[in-house]
Design an enzyme around this catalytic site. Structure first.
Site, PDB file in Angstrom:
ATOM      1  N   GLY A  45     -23.030  -2.325  51.198  1.00  0.00           N
ATOM      2  CA  GLY A  45     -22.270  -2.755  50.032  1.00  0.00           C
ATOM      3  C   GLY A  45     -22.877  -4.044  49.505  1.00  0.00           C
ATOM      4  O   GLY A  45     -23.495  -4.793  50.267  1.00  0.00           O
ATOM      5  N   CYS A 105     -22.278  -9.510  56.555  1.00  0.00           N
ATOM      6  CA  CYS A 105     -22.435  -9.706  55.112  1.00  0.00           C
ATOM      7  C   CYS A 105     -23.872 -10.122  54.839  1.00  0.00           C
ATOM      8  O   CYS A 105     -24.415 -10.980  55.542  1.00  0.00           O
ATOM      9  CB  CYS A 105     -21.472 -10.797  54.648  1.00  0.00           C
ATOM     10  SG  CYS A 105     -21.577 -11.122  52.884  1.00  0.00           S
TER      11      CYS A 105
HETATM   12 NI    NI Z   1     -20.548  -9.333  51.964  1.00  0.00          NI
END
Ligand code: NI
Length: 196
Positions: A45, A105
């Protein structure tokens, strides 16, 4: 084109994204670049603010879960084709028990922590052709969307950790923002403005 991913500490990651319209300049090209950049970093993502554009847009491609034998076949089958552009998304509902999942992330390399989030979501969004959708997601799909949705609201997964965990990773986060880290993909570090 592969664009540099902004690292933890960059103020753009803390801004709320603006809604966009169909005529946003070079939107199609930017979305292509987002996918290319995400794949270059093996992400599942990526949100526009991570590339320095403070707009309400994120992308997901969860197909790499198709070989993950730790999840059910049903979920694996769903994720294997789950590739989606989310524009101007609006979270309509989050429900079900909170469950923990180890999140990472691309803006915060080498840190992974368990984060609690609700299991089911209902979200409204527009796709890249500006067709409107209202869809429900659960499990890992919901998880990825919740993480990316947070990005366009200036929230990072590390914000959701306990006070103790935050204290434990503080030094690592500081090193990331200073570029004192080896990363295999292209990043931009706020406290050095160093590009790689
Ligand atoms: Ni992220």
């Amino acid at each position: 084109m592969i664009l540099p991913i902004l690292a933890y500490g960059d103020p753009i990651l803390r801004k709320k994204g603006k809604k966009i319209t169909k005529d946003f300049p070079e939107l199609e090209e930017f979305i292509d670049n987002m996918f290319e950049t995400m794949y270059s970093a093996f992400g599942i993502g990526l949100a526009a603010p991570q590339l320095g554009l403070s707009i309400c847009l994120f992308i997901v491609d969860a197909s790499s879960f198709e070989d993950d034998d730790e999840i059910s076949e049903e979920e694996r089958n769903f994720l294997s084709t789950f590739k989606q552009v989310f524009i101007n998304p609006k979270m309509l509902d989050e429900s079900g028990d909170e469950w923990s999942f180890n999140e990472g992330c691309l803006s915060i390399p080498e840190i992974r922590e368990d984060v609690f989030r609700k299991k089911n979501i209902k979200i409204e969004f527009y796709d890249e052709k500006f067709n409107k959708h209202v869809k429900e997601f659960n499990g890992i799909a919901a998880r990825i969307i919740q993480h990316e949705y947070d990005h366009i609201n200036g929230i990072l997964f590390t914000d959701k950790l306990s006070v103790l965990k935050k204290r434990l990773i503080k030094g690592k986060l500081e090193n990331i923002s200073r570029g004192k880290i080896e990363v295999e993909y292209r990043m931009r570090f706020p406290k050095t403005k160093k590009k790689r």
